[in-house]
Scaffold this motif. Structure first.
Motif, mmCIF file in Angstrom:
data_model
loop_
_atom_site.group_PDB
_atom_site.id
_atom_site.type_symbol
_atom_site.label_atom_id
_atom_site.label_comp_id
_atom_site.label_asym_id
_atom_site.label_seq_id
_atom_site.Cartn_x
_atom_site.Cartn_y
_atom_site.Cartn_z
ATOM 1 N N LEU A 426 0.835 -1.201 0.000
ATOM 2 C CA LEU A 426 0.000 0.000 0.000
ATOM 3 C C LEU A 426 0.873 1.256 0.000
ATOM 4 N N PHE A 427 1.873 1.308 0.886
ATOM 5 C CA PHE A 427 2.727 2.499 0.978
ATOM 6 C C PHE A 427 3.476 2.747 -0.325
ATOM 7 N N LEU A 428 3.966 1.664 -0.923
ATOM 8 C CA LEU A 428 4.695 1.794 -2.191
ATOM 9 C C LEU A 428 3.797 2.408 -3.266
ATOM 10 N N SER A 429 2.547 1.944 -3.335
ATOM 11 C CA SER A 429 1.634 2.467 -4.360
ATOM 12 C C SER A 429 1.180 3.886 -4.031
ATOM 13 N N LEU A 430 1.015 4.213 -2.744
ATOM 14 C CA LEU A 430 0.614 5.581 -2.366
ATOM 15 C C LEU A 430 1.664 6.586 -2.836
ATOM 16 N N ILE A 431 2.936 6.226 -2.653
ATOM 17 C CA ILE A 431 4.025 7.125 -3.048
ATOM 18 C C ILE A 431 4.192 7.104 -4.571
ATOM 19 N N LYS A 462 2.385 -2.475 19.141
ATOM 20 C CA LYS A 462 2.888 -1.277 18.453
ATOM 21 C C LYS A 462 1.754 -0.340 18.097
ATOM 22 N N SER A 463 2.077 0.938 17.983
ATOM 23 C CA SER A 463 1.087 1.923 17.549
ATOM 24 C C SER A 463 1.078 1.972 16.029
ATOM 25 N N LEU A 464 0.019 2.521 15.465
ATOM 26 C CA LEU A 464 -0.072 2.666 14.010
ATOM 27 C C LEU A 464 1.065 3.559 13.512
ATOM 28 N N TRP A 465 1.410 4.578 14.291
ATOM 29 C CA TRP A 465 2.496 5.480 13.913
ATOM 30 C C TRP A 465 3.810 4.704 13.766
ATOM 31 N N LYS A 466 4.103 3.840 14.771
ATOM 32 C CA LYS A 466 5.351 3.078 14.759
ATOM 33 C C LYS A 466 5.391 2.103 13.575
ATOM 34 N N ILE A 467 4.247 1.458 13.302
ATOM 35 C CA ILE A 467 4.172 0.511 12.166
ATOM 36 C C ILE A 467 4.408 1.262 10.851
ATOM 37 N N THR A 468 3.852 2.465 10.737
ATOM 38 C CA THR A 468 4.022 3.277 9.526
ATOM 39 C C THR A 468 5.488 3.630 9.325
ATOM 40 N N VAL A 469 6.143 4.088 10.401
ATOM 41 C CA VAL A 469 7.567 4.461 10.331
ATOM 42 C C VAL A 469 8.424 3.254 9.950
ATOM 43 N N GLU A 470 8.171 2.101 10.599
ATOM 44 C CA GLU A 470 8.959 0.879 10.344
ATOM 45 C C GLU A 470 8.788 0.389 8.903
ATOM 46 N N SER A 471 7.558 0.451 8.399
ATOM 47 C CA SER A 471 7.289 -0.023 7.037
ATOM 48 C C SER A 471 7.994 0.844 6.003
ATOM 49 N N LEU A 472 7.994 2.151 6.213
ATOM 50 C CA LEU A 472 8.676 3.060 5.283
ATOM 51 C C LEU A 472 10.192 2.847 5.342
ATOM 52 N N ARG A 473 10.705 2.577 6.555
ATOM 53 C CA ARG A 473 12.141 2.301 6.699
ATOM 54 C C ARG A 473 12.513 1.014 5.947
ATOM 55 N N TYR A 474 11.657 -0.021 6.084
ATOM 56 C CA TYR A 474 11.897 -1.312 5.410
ATOM 57 C C TYR A 474 11.938 -1.123 3.891
ATOM 58 N N LEU A 475 10.968 -0.368 3.350
ATOM 59 C CA LEU A 475 10.897 -0.145 1.894
ATOM 60 C C LEU A 475 12.106 0.638 1.400
ATOM 61 N N THR A 476 12.608 1.547 2.243
ATOM 62 C CA THR A 476 13.795 2.342 1.884
ATOM 63 C C THR A 476 15.037 1.457 1.879
ATOM 64 N N GLU A 477 15.171 0.621 2.916
ATOM 65 C CA GLU A 477 16.330 -0.276 3.015
ATOM 66 C C GLU A 477 16.330 -1.306 1.877
ATOM 67 N N LYS A 478 15.138 -1.692 1.429
ATOM 68 C CA LYS A 478 15.008 -2.687 0.345
ATOM 69 C C LYS A 478 15.279 -2.061 -1.033
ATOM 70 N N GLY A 479 15.465 -0.739 -1.066
ATOM 71 C CA GLY A 479 15.776 -0.059 -2.325
ATOM 72 C C GLY A 479 14.566 0.251 -3.179
#
Length: 764
Positions: A426-431, A462-479
């Motif tokens: 979802l985050f990948l497609s939103l961006i 975890k809070s929704l905020w923390k999950i959002t931050v972690e998911s964006l970090r994962y997508l960034t690290e994955k390139g």
């Protein structure tokens, strides 16, 4: 054309929220007539408001059935009916100035369609979205995809109306809040449904007023021989012979093998008179089953069809399933022994529905599954009542009584549980679609999802905020994403994200993020020595990753196949690191010292199956060769066609993979139709499968134009075992396709001839 509405349908259609174009969820029992309301609203949107419509359905078979049913309306009323299922569907859809379209789509294809409309700034062209089986939003990865689709529509278009319908909904308030929708429910059922339980020889009526939840109804009186007692401990013969052959019956079984066993067992004990009922039609059905399978006939069906009995599960080919369903609908077959998938599939009701056990496989029945199965009982306009009988053992009595009395299960979001297929996708497609590009906007979007509504219930640690931050970090690290500081603000909240080329390719190809880097690596490695002398290498690259873990090769068959490879095919196996000696050791049970990647080995085995199928185009021969169910082979083919289409879109976004593009266009077409080239134009028509295409071709119907201009009455006389309804649907679908192609060409011509306003004319 006159449409007769029941009282509840009239009430629903005239609700103020419907008139004011607000979103609506409505719920009725199975067979209550939900679909008619949706179809009236869709026609109103197409013809009166002149807007496109999207209808989301759970399965490919239902998409195709709906297209067949609506094509004749489209021809008469001047709109297009377009299929988005498997590898079919154009992204973005053809932009039309005159006629409007109804897109009939599976959950996955609907998501891709909505993405393409958002990307091209055309989401507002979608006036209405109808979701059938809305409760599926709470079911695994498909539920997560449905939630993403609806959340994006809600966020990007204020003019698109959403209508959701289901027979089994409980926590409706959460869905209402998510969809910003009104709710309407009614218990109307055109045919009364009587529920029964059977324990040993006793049948009990389900009675909510009784203290125990059931009351004594009757004892089963049927003379059982010793052999019958042993073969039929559940008294199925007694239960079905009260109904068939004059009325229809569905027997739901816990497993596919059980379906076949039950069908055969029943026929061993049915009287000879059953053979005479519609004998001629049953002979025709057997001949037709044989002809569509190239002379093959399932031995079980050969024994059961003469008695009017068949099994129905995913092991059948789509051609067999279509023929059997048509025979059941017309009364040629009076009984199906089937799995639970039929309950949510196409509309095949029965006078009596029998549940062989309160289990699906080894899992105890859910309330929603139970309601869907028993909801098949009672055929409107044919039966005055419908009956359901659940067979149970004494040990399951308490659990069953709880099952029949409790409300349907609550519906919960799977957006975060399905990590790769859910929130990260979802985050990948939103961006990628520029819907939300920074942490703050993405978090705001998430709060508006079904998951956002339920976050207090679903989030424990975890809070929704923390999950959002972690998911964006994962997508960034994955390139897949890049972080770009915002010059106007140094706050982390406003830091923008951009999608990388790999991220865009993954999002455009709808590639599962768990596999996107593996796919990239495989395609890159393929460029070093792509074998083009045959299709095997290309097929390997488009064999779906998610099926590999389920693959359990038969090593003797594997060895036989690998030892018969041509030199070019051996080259492919060698490039992948799978040697004949390794497979020989596996086949003989010897220990193997050499380390070979298990996924590669399994994937190559599935590639052999697909390669054999493209060479032979006969599912039965390949089924025999690999000792696999013919339905499973066909499902593999469908999955491969869909994944090949996804890999094509992935490659279109990466310049380095330009060489794959033309190759994958052709391969996708081959996998989609898996027939000789001359039959492909006929198989583009909804409802025309390989057997029917061969019949049409051999009798002179060799192109789309021939079919579109055919007279249904002549078709019936020319083509064996073709019903009037099927003939009309084939002609309507062909006309619809021909009109679509003609209109697309016309639009293209007009676009080319259109003079830009900023270009001076010749006279000037």
């Amino acid at each position: 054309m006159k449409l007769r509405c029941t009282e509840w349908q009239h009430t629903c259609l005239t609700l103020s929220c419907v008139q004011e174009r607000k979103n609506l969820i409505y719920s009725l029992p199975t067979s209550g007539g939900k679909t008619l309301v949706a179809e009236i609203l869709m026609l109103q949107e197409l013809l009166c408001r002149r807007k496109d419509v999207l209808m989301i359905l759970p399965y490919v078979a239902i998409v195709q059935e709906k297209i067949s049913g609506l094509s004749s309306f489209g021809i008469e009323l001047g709109f297009f009916v377009e299929e988005y299922a498997g590898s079919k569907g154009k992204f973005p859809p053809t932009k039309r100035r005159e006629k409007k379209s109804i897109y009939i789509a599976t959950i996955e294809k609907a998501h891709s369609l909505v993405n393409s409309l958002i990307e091209t700034g055309r989401i507002s062209s979608l006036g209405l979205v109808v979701v059938d089986e809305l409760h599926m939003i709470g079911e695994g990865s498909r539920g997560a995809i449905l939630e993403m689709t609806l959340a994006k529509i809600l966020y990007t278009s204020k003019t698109t109306q959403i209508i959701g319908m289901s027979a089994t909904l409980n926590n409706v308030q959460d869905l209402q809040e998510f969809l910003q929708a009104e709710y309407y429910s009614n218990q109307f059922r055109p045919v009364e449904l009587k529920e029964y339980l059977k324990i040993n020889h006793t049948i009990y009526a389900v009675d909510s007023k009784a203290e125990s939840g059931m009351t004594f109804s009757r004892l089963l009186h049927y003379k059982y021989s010793d052999s019958l007692k042993k073969m039929d401990p559940d008294h199925l013969v007694a239960l079905v012979t009260e109904v068939i052959p004059n009325y229809s019956c569905l027997v739901f079984c816990p497993s596919k093998k059980n379906c076949e066993n039950v069908a055969e067992m029943l026929c061993k004990f049915l009287k000879k008179e059953y053979l005479k009922h519609k004998e001629k039609e049953k002979c025709e059905l057997i001949n037709n089953l044989r002809s569509i399978s190239g002379g093959h006939l399932c031995p079980v069906l050969k024994r059961t069809v003469p008695f009017g009995v068949a099994y129905h599960h995913s092991g059948l080919t789509s051609e067999e399933r279509k023929l059997l369903e048509e025979a059941y609908s017309t009364g040629v077959l009076c009984l199906f022994a089937c799995t639970s998938t039929l309950a949510t599939g196409i509309n095949l009701p029965a006078r009596r529905v029998i549940l062989r056990a309160p289990y699906v496989a080894k899992e105890f029945l859910k309330r929603s599954q139970y309601k869907q199965m028993i909801g098949r009982a009672g055929r409107a306009g044919i039966d005055t009542i419908g009956e359901s009988i659940l067979i149970l053992q004494e040990k399951d009595k308490q659990k069953v009584l709880e099952l029949i009395s409790r409300p349907p299960e609550n519906c919960y979001s799977h957006l975060v549980q399905e990590f790769n297929k859910g929130i990260q996708t979802l985050f990948l497609s939103l961006i990628g679609l520029k819907i939300a590009t920074n942490l703050g906007d993405i978090y705001r979007f998430m709060n508006g999802t079904f998951f956002g509504v339920q976050q207090k219930i679903l989030l424990k640690e975890k809070s929704l905020w923390k999950i959002t931050v972690e998911s964006l970090r994962y997508l960034t690290e994955k390139g897949l994403l890049q972080k770009c500081p915002n010059p106007e603000s140094e706050e982390e909240l406003h830091c923008n994200f951009h999608i990388t080329k790999l991220g865009k390719a993954s999002f455009k190809g709808t590639i599962d993020l768990a596999y996107c880097d593996i796919l990239y690596r495989d395609l890159k490695k393929g460029l070093e020595g792509l074998v083009l002398e045959n299709l095997l290498h290309l097929i390997y690259l488009t064999t779906p990753y998610d099926l590999v873990s389920q693959c359990d090769p038969d090593w003797m068959i594997y060895f036989r196949q690998i030892s018969q490879l041509s030199p070019a095919e051996q080259n492919v196996a060698s490039l992948l690191g799978v040697s004949e000696s390794y497979i020989a050791k596996k086949a003989s049970g010897q220990a193997t010292r050499k380390k070979v990647d298990k996924d590669t080995v399994n994937r190559l085995y599935l590639s052999f199956v697909l390669h054999a199928l493209l060479k032979e185009t006969n599912v039965w021969n390949v089924s025999e060769k690999f000792n696999l169910p013919r339905g499973s082979i066909q499902n593999l083919l469908t999955a491969a066609a869909s994944f090949s289409s996804s890999v094509l879109h992935f490659c279109e976004e990466l310049e380095e993979f330009w060489v794959y593009r033309a190759l994958l266009v052709e391969l996708t077409k081959k996998l989609t139709y898996c027939v000789k080239a001359e039959l492909i134009p006929l198989m583009e028509v909804t409802g025309v499968l390989e057997g029917r295409a061969k019949q049409l071709y051999s009798t002179g119907y060799r192109s789309l134009m021939h079919l579109a201009n055919a007279d249904p009455d002549v078709l019936i006389k020319t083509i064996d075992h073709l019903s009037r309804r099927q003939a009309r649907q084939i002609v309507s679908s062909a006309k619809m396709l021909l009109q679509e192609k003609a209109e697309a060409l016309q639009e293209e011509v007009e676009e080319l001839l259109r003079v830009p306003t900023d270009v001076p004319s010749a006279k000037a």
